[in-house]
Motif scaffolding. Structure first.
Motif, short mmCIF file in Angstrom:
data_model
loop_
_atom_site.label_atom_id
_atom_site.label_comp_id
_atom_site.label_asym_id
_atom_site.label_seq_id
_atom_site.Cartn_x
_atom_site.Cartn_y
_atom_site.Cartn_z
N ARG A 32 0.84 -1.21 0.00
CA ARG A 32 0.00 0.00 0.00
C ARG A 32 0.87 1.26 0.00
O ARG A 32 0.51 2.27 -0.62
CB ARG A 32 -0.95 -0.01 1.20
N TYR A 33 2.02 1.21 0.69
CA TYR A 33 2.94 2.35 0.67
C TYR A 33 3.46 2.59 -0.74
O TYR A 33 3.59 3.73 -1.19
CB TYR A 33 4.13 2.12 1.61
N MET A 34 3.78 1.49 -1.43
CA MET A 34 4.31 1.61 -2.79
C MET A 34 3.30 2.27 -3.72
O MET A 34 3.64 3.15 -4.51
CB MET A 34 4.68 0.22 -3.33
N LEU A 35 2.05 1.84 -3.63
CA LEU A 35 1.00 2.39 -4.49
C LEU A 35 0.67 3.84 -4.14
O LEU A 35 0.34 4.65 -5.01
CB LEU A 35 -0.27 1.55 -4.40
N ALA A 36 0.78 4.18 -2.85
CA ALA A 36 0.39 5.52 -2.40
C ALA A 36 1.28 6.61 -2.98
O ALA A 36 0.83 7.76 -3.16
CB ALA A 36 0.44 5.59 -0.87
N VAL A 37 2.52 6.29 -3.30
CA VAL A 37 3.44 7.31 -3.84
C VAL A 37 2.90 7.93 -5.12
O VAL A 37 3.18 9.09 -5.43
CB VAL A 37 4.84 6.68 -4.07
N CYS A 38 2.10 7.19 -5.86
CA CYS A 38 1.56 7.68 -7.13
C CYS A 38 0.70 8.93 -6.95
O CYS A 38 0.55 9.71 -7.88
CB CYS A 38 0.73 6.59 -7.79
N ALA A 39 0.16 9.14 -5.77
CA ALA A 39 -0.68 10.32 -5.53
C ALA A 39 0.11 11.61 -5.65
O ALA A 39 -0.45 12.66 -6.00
CB ALA A 39 -1.33 10.22 -4.16
N VAL A 40 1.41 11.56 -5.37
CA VAL A 40 2.23 12.79 -5.37
C VAL A 40 2.32 13.42 -6.75
O VAL A 40 1.97 14.60 -6.93
CB VAL A 40 3.63 12.50 -4.78
N PRO A 41 2.77 12.70 -7.80
CA PRO A 41 2.80 13.34 -9.12
C PRO A 41 1.42 13.70 -9.65
O PRO A 41 1.29 14.62 -10.46
CB PRO A 41 3.48 12.29 -10.03
N ALA A 42 0.36 12.98 -9.21
CA ALA A 42 -1.00 13.35 -9.63
C ALA A 42 -1.36 14.73 -9.13
O ALA A 42 -1.98 15.53 -9.85
CB ALA A 42 -2.00 12.31 -9.12
N VAL A 43 -0.96 15.04 -7.89
CA VAL A 43 -1.21 16.37 -7.32
C VAL A 43 -0.43 17.43 -8.10
O VAL A 43 -0.95 18.50 -8.43
CB VAL A 43 -0.83 16.39 -5.82
N PHE A 44 0.83 17.13 -8.42
CA PHE A 44 1.65 18.07 -9.19
C PHE A 44 1.04 18.33 -10.56
O PHE A 44 1.02 19.47 -11.04
CB PHE A 44 3.08 17.55 -9.34
N LEU A 45 0.56 17.27 -11.22
CA LEU A 45 -0.05 17.43 -12.54
C LEU A 45 -1.30 18.30 -12.46
O LEU A 45 -1.50 19.19 -13.28
CB LEU A 45 -0.40 16.06 -13.12
N PHE A 46 -2.14 18.06 -11.44
CA PHE A 46 -3.39 18.81 -11.31
C PHE A 46 -3.11 20.30 -11.13
O PHE A 46 -3.61 21.14 -11.89
CB PHE A 46 -4.20 18.27 -10.13
N PHE A 47 -2.32 20.65 -10.12
CA PHE A 47 -2.09 22.07 -9.85
C PHE A 47 -1.22 22.72 -10.92
O PHE A 47 -1.38 23.91 -11.23
CB PHE A 47 -1.47 22.26 -8.46
N GLY A 48 -0.31 21.94 -11.51
CA GLY A 48 0.51 22.49 -12.58
C GLY A 48 -0.31 22.84 -13.80
O GLY A 48 -0.14 23.92 -14.40
N MET A 49 -1.25 21.96 -14.20
CA MET A 49 -2.05 22.20 -15.40
C MET A 49 -2.99 23.39 -15.24
O MET A 49 -3.39 24.01 -16.24
CB MET A 49 -2.84 20.95 -15.78
N LEU A 50 -3.36 23.73 -14.00
CA LEU A 50 -4.22 24.89 -13.79
C LEU A 50 -3.57 26.17 -14.29
O LEU A 50 -4.26 27.14 -14.65
CB LEU A 50 -4.57 25.03 -12.30
N ARG A 51 -2.24 26.20 -14.34
CA ARG A 51 -1.50 27.39 -14.75
C ARG A 51 -0.94 27.29 -16.17
O ARG A 51 -0.22 28.18 -16.61
CB ARG A 51 -0.35 27.66 -13.76
N MET A 52 -1.26 26.21 -16.86
CA MET A 52 -0.76 26.03 -18.21
C MET A 52 -1.78 26.53 -19.24
O MET A 52 -2.97 26.58 -18.97
CB MET A 52 -0.46 24.54 -18.47
N PRO A 53 -1.32 26.89 -20.46
CA PRO A 53 -2.24 27.37 -21.49
C PRO A 53 -2.93 26.22 -22.22
O PRO A 53 -2.50 25.07 -22.14
CB PRO A 53 -1.30 28.11 -22.45
N GLU A 54 -3.98 26.55 -22.94
CA GLU A 54 -4.66 25.58 -23.79
C GLU A 54 -3.91 25.45 -25.11
O GLU A 54 -3.11 26.31 -25.47
CB GLU A 54 -6.11 26.05 -24.04
#
Length: 476
Positions: free
Chosen positions: A188-210
């Motif tokens: 479960r610890y191994m799988l949980a790490v995947c949440a970190v880049p998902a958060v970066f992708l979400f907040f990063g894309m909010l500031r990116m252009p179309e």
């Protein structure tokens, strides 16, 4: 091509040169943020490699349910690749990638807290939808924002991000297993790490252009120009606006083709070649090694703790092979020649693994020989067959059926991947490594024959020249 030299746009019109400035750094930042989608793709497909063994004990998996846990993600990926086209057209590339980040996060939470297969399998499917959608959306987003001079290197970063994600998954799995290996539910610890880049992708894309191409397809020309001026010098941005409009028209044209076009013999042949090439890439067994590498090395003779560490070598060689392909090989060797050389190399290695698993007695020597052969296989696969197959598929189809041909080929790729991934633990459990790799060897020989007879060379000619040749029946 130098950034300081003028370049020909689509249609032969000379564009002003790219010049250094903040817009170049902005484009690099966009590429970094978007390729978190590729990183997630790689991590989610690679993390199961080390997580599966402790998961088997906790959830009581058999060889059949073990294959299901891994393959369910790939079935979801096939669905995600299909629905992403509709989402990209309706929501735009930016909002689609933002939504994908949310799906990654939700799927990860479902897997981490799954009490049993009843939750794990649907969560893996949801995660797979995100993987498939990312595999189709990130390259499109990058290619539509990149200038002609940088399109190859920027689009190629996604392939590099995928193998980096897999390598990171192997390394993180090895670290977690070494530090918390005795903890219940360590997977479960191994799988949980995947949440970190998902958060970066979400907040990063909010500031990116179309994507400017999508904005033009919706008639939003002023916004498209504003985006282009973020990532180009001003005179280049204004000159490219007309080019982007033409490309948007061509993109619409590329989705007009469908099943009715299969009545044309040369088009039908291209679709068969595309599906065969996509399936052949998967029957090398590359994903079986990337998903089950730890179990494979345990079967070869390593202890469980040593196998999860040794498996990191597969991730390292995947990154090295991909980097060598993108920055050295892909534009210097004809596509057809490179792909056939790659299949000859991987099939030969399959034969050697079969011999080693059959002849060598169980022990350290057998384990190390199979490890060396596996990492050599991964290197040739990534250097000769990963990006070159994708590039060949993108070049092969004429404009009218490009969307249809790519869609059918990628669907075949995901479905063959899922079938092999499900079958791998079952076949290894019944016939051992020699049975599995013997099968890969036989299928590899058939793939080489098919590609030698059917695969055209797509490099060195314009897409229009390729279409003219194919319509005359000139393939190989």
């Amino acid at each position: 091509m130098s950034h300081g030299s003028p370049t020909s746009s689509h249609g032969g019109v000379t564009l002003p040169p790219l010049r250094p400035g903040p817009h170049q750094r902005r484009l690099d930042l966009i590429a970094v943020v978007a390729t978190f989608g590729g990183l997630l793709f790689g991590y989610d497909t690679g993390v199961i490699n080390g997580a599966l063994e402790p998961m088997k004990e906790d959830l009581g998996l058999t060889t059949v349910t073990e294959g299901l846990v891994t393959a369910t993600l790939l079935i979801g990926a096939a669905v995600g690749a299909l629905v992403s086209g509709v989402l990209n057209d309706r929501l735009g590339r930016k909002r689609t990638l933002t939504l994908i980040a949310v799906v990654f996060f939700v799927g990860t939470l479902g897997c981490v807290f799954a009490p049993g297969l009843g939750v794990m399998l649907p969560s893996r499917f949801v995660l797979g939808v995100a993987v498939g959608a990312a595999s189709a959306t990130v390259p499109v987003y990058l290619s539509e924002l990149a200038p002609t001079e940088r399109r190859g290197t920027l689009s190629g970063r996604n392939e590099l991000a995928i193998v980096l994600g897999q390598m990171l998954a192997f390394i993180i799995n090895a670290i977690i297993a070494s530090v918390w290996g005795e903890h219940e539910g360590v997977w479960r610890y191994m799988l949980a790490v995947c949440a970190v880049p998902a958060v970066f992708l979400f907040f990063g894309m909010l500031r990116m252009p179309e994507s400017p191409r999508w904005l033009i397809s919706k008639g939003r020309y002023d916004e498209a120009l504003q985006v282009l001026m973020e990532v180009r010098n001003e005179d280049r941005a204004r000159a490219e606006l007309g080019e982007v409009e033409q490309l948007a028209d061509e993109e619409a044209e590329s989705h007009k083709g469908g099943w009715s076009d299969m009545a044309v013999p040369w088009i039908r042949r291209l679709v068969i070649i595309g599906c065969g090439l996509a399936a052949a890439q998967q029957v090398t067994g590359i994903n079986s090694i990337m998903y089950y590498g730890t179990q494979l090395l345990t079967e070869a003779g390593f202890s469980a703790s040593a196998a999860i560490i040794a498996n990191v070598a597969n991730g390292v060689l995947a990154v090295v092979g991909t980097a060598l392909c993108l920055f050295v090989v892909i534009d210097k060797v004809h596509r057809r020649k490179l792909i056939i050389i790659g299949f000859c190399a991987t099939t030969t290695i399959h034969g050697l693994i079969t011999l080693a698993a059959t002849i060598l007695p169980a022990g350290t020597t057998r384990a190390w020989v199979i490890l060396v052969l596996c990492v050599t296989f991964v290197f040739f696969m990534q250097c000769c067959l990963n990006a070159p197959v994708w590039v060949a598929l993108s070049e092969m189809f004429p404009l009218r059926i490009r969307g249809f041909g790519m869609g059918i080929s990628i669907l075949c790729m995901w479905l063959v991947n899922a079938a092999l991934t499900f079958s791998f633990p079952v076949i290894v459990g019944k016939a051992g490594l020699q049975g599995m790799f013997g099968l890969f060897f036989v299928i590899g020989l058939a793939a080489i024959f098919f590609l030698w007879k059917m695969l055209p060379n797509t490099s060195g000619r314009s897409l229009e020249e390729l279409e003219e040749s194919f319509s005359r029946g000139e393939f190989v």
